[in-house]
Design an enzyme around this catalytic site. Structure first.
Site, PDB file in Angstrom:
ATOM      1  CG  PHE A   1     -49.239   4.180  26.072  1.00  0.00           C
ATOM      2  CD1 PHE A   1     -48.803   3.838  27.353  1.00  0.00           C
ATOM      3  CD2 PHE A   1     -50.161   3.603  24.928  1.00  0.00           C
ATOM      4  CE1 PHE A   1     -49.289   3.165  27.861  1.00  0.00           C
ATOM      5  CE2 PHE A   1     -50.846   3.112  25.943  1.00  0.00           C
ATOM      6  CZ  PHE A   1     -49.972   2.842  27.418  1.00  0.00           C
TER       7      PHE A   1
ATOM      8  CE1 TYR B 146     -39.508   0.066  27.512  1.00  0.00           C
ATOM      9  CE2 TYR B 146     -41.622   0.670  29.045  1.00  0.00           C
ATOM     10  CZ  TYR B 146     -39.920   0.910  28.483  1.00  0.00           C
ATOM     11  OH  TYR B 146     -39.258   0.798  29.829  1.00  0.00           O
TER      12      TYR B 146
ATOM     13  CG  ASP C 117     -48.695   0.522  38.097  1.00  0.00           C
ATOM     14  OD1 ASP C 117     -47.853   0.981  38.433  1.00  0.00           O
ATOM     15  OD2 ASP C 117     -49.620   1.349  39.598  1.00  0.00           O
TER      16      ASP C 117
HETATM   17  P1  ITT Z   1     -49.903   6.114  35.433  1.00  0.00           P
HETATM   18  O1  ITT Z   1     -49.805   7.623  36.096  1.00  0.00           O
HETATM   19  O2  ITT Z   1     -50.762   4.653  35.366  1.00  0.00           O
HETATM   20  O3  ITT Z   1     -48.351   5.562  36.355  1.00  0.00           O
HETATM   21  P2  ITT Z   1     -47.284   5.813  33.584  1.00  0.00           P
HETATM   22  O4  ITT Z   1     -47.441   5.572  32.105  1.00  0.00           O
HETATM   23  O5  ITT Z   1     -46.474   5.515  34.630  1.00  0.00           O
HETATM   24  O6  ITT Z   1     -48.635   6.180  34.320  1.00  0.00           O
HETATM   25  P3  ITT Z   1     -46.758   2.875  34.731  1.00  0.00           P
HETATM   26  O7  ITT Z   1     -46.348   3.406  35.913  1.00  0.00           O
HETATM   27  O8  ITT Z   1     -48.159   1.645  34.659  1.00  0.00           O
HETATM   28  O9  ITT Z   1     -47.604   3.739  33.764  1.00  0.00           O
HETATM   29  O10 ITT Z   1     -45.763   2.470  33.945  1.00  0.00           O
HETATM   30  C1  ITT Z   1     -45.744   1.476  32.769  1.00  0.00           C
HETATM   31  C2  ITT Z   1     -44.889   1.688  31.562  1.00  0.00           C
HETATM   32  O11 ITT Z   1     -44.393   0.801  30.689  1.00  0.00           O
HETATM   33  C3  ITT Z   1     -44.812   2.990  30.980  1.00  0.00           C
HETATM   34  O12 ITT Z   1     -43.386   3.611  30.638  1.00  0.00           O
HETATM   35  C4  ITT Z   1     -45.538   3.088  29.947  1.00  0.00           C
HETATM   36  O13 ITT Z   1     -45.227   4.122  28.379  1.00  0.00           O
HETATM   37  C5  ITT Z   1     -44.757   1.331  29.860  1.00  0.00           C
HETATM   38  N1  ITT Z   1     -46.461   0.790  28.650  1.00  0.00           N
HETATM   39  C6  ITT Z   1     -47.607   0.008  29.701  1.00  0.00           C
HETATM   40  N2  ITT Z   1     -48.626  -0.714  28.685  1.00  0.00           N
HETATM   41  C7  ITT Z   1     -47.753  -0.619  27.774  1.00  0.00           C
HETATM   42  C8  ITT Z   1     -48.331  -0.296  26.547  1.00  0.00           C
HETATM   43  O14 ITT Z   1     -49.525  -1.144  26.374  1.00  0.00           O
HETATM   44  N3  ITT Z   1     -47.815  -0.317  25.702  1.00  0.00           N
HETATM   45  C9  ITT Z   1     -47.008   0.529  25.272  1.00  0.00           C
HETATM   46  N4  ITT Z   1     -46.093   0.901  26.914  1.00  0.00           N
HETATM   47  C10 ITT Z   1     -47.216   0.343  27.807  1.00  0.00           C
END
Ligand code: ITT
Length: 200
Positions: free
Chosen positions: A140, A142, A66
């Site tokens: 991806f 941000y 997360d």
């Molecule tokens: P899960 O199914 O693993 O939860 P998710 O994309 O919904 O995948 P999160 O709930 O952890 O992921 O939400 C994190 C948010 O922050 C999500 O919108 C990601 O695109 C963004 N994010 C996380 N790590 C990032 C990275 O390395 N670069 C850019 N954006 C990131």
């Protein structure tokens, strides 16, 4: 046979980055493309630990991750709401919110790992700032608006290998890998989910 880790996530970008780190260290990352129940909680640690409880027990060792973007001048927003904010107001919405404010930001990640020894949590963080406008095609989420401290490029202007060397996720996954190397990888069998340990 390479030790397997079942990675539960809906995000292919996370899988790609985690595979690069763990694959290099000899692990076979198996993607479980699952939307686990993600509770609205006030810390990434709590979300990761809760999500791991929803992983079917035969898939052991299992992993979740997360992450979120925390902007101090917005009181840490979007933080644990990062995925929702990206889906709703998007990058432009975040850029509007920081206009005229301090642009310092931090990406944080919590990797949750569960096997028969229980649950371990590993954290990683990277500081930076919000770019004036989106730049770059890689990565991806941000990535097009995040510039790590000491760089001029956004993480979307970096190859995954370079991003992994400095990123919140790269740091957290390498901590998991160090723990696995130290403690040993156990063969998959029924997992107990009784203890949650914050390793770092
Ligand atoms: P899960 O199914 O693993 O939860 P998710 O994309 O919904 O995948 P999160 O709930 O952890 O992921 O939400 C994190 C948010 O922050 C999500 O919108 C990601 O695109 C963004 N994010 C996380 N790590 C990032 C990275 O390395 N670069 C850019 N954006 C990131």
């Amino acid at each position: 046979m390479a030790p397997r880790v079942f990675f539960y996530t809906s995000n292919p970008g996370k899988v790609h980055e985690v595979e690069l780190v763990l694959g290099d260290l000899g692990y076979d990352v198996v993607w479980r493309k699952a939307e686990l129940i993600e509770p609205q909680m006030d810390s990434l640690e709590k979300v990761a630990a809760f999500k791991l409880m929803g992983v079917p027990e035969p898939d052991s060792p299992a992993m979740v991750e997360d992450s979120g973007l925390f902007i101090p001048s917005l009181g840490g927003f979007p933080g644990v709401y990062s995925a929702y904010v990206l889906r709703t107001v998007g990058l432009d919405g975040v850029l509007r919110l920081v206009r005229g404010k301090d642009r310092a930001a931090e990406f944080r990640a919590v990797v949750g790992f569960r096997d028969d020894r229980g649950v371990q949590l590993f954290t990683g963080a990277v500081r930076g700032r919000i770019a004036p406008s989106p730049r770059g095609k890689n990565g991806f989420g941000y990535d097009p608006i995040f510039i790590p401290t000491g760089y001029r490029r956004t993480t979307a202007e970096m190859a995954s290998e370079e991003k992994n060397r400095l990123s919140h996720r790269g740091i957290a996954v390498r901590k998991l890998a160090q723990w696995l190397a130290r403690e040993g990888t156990r063969p998959p069998r029924r997992a107990r989910t009784t203890s949650v340990r914050n390793v770092a």
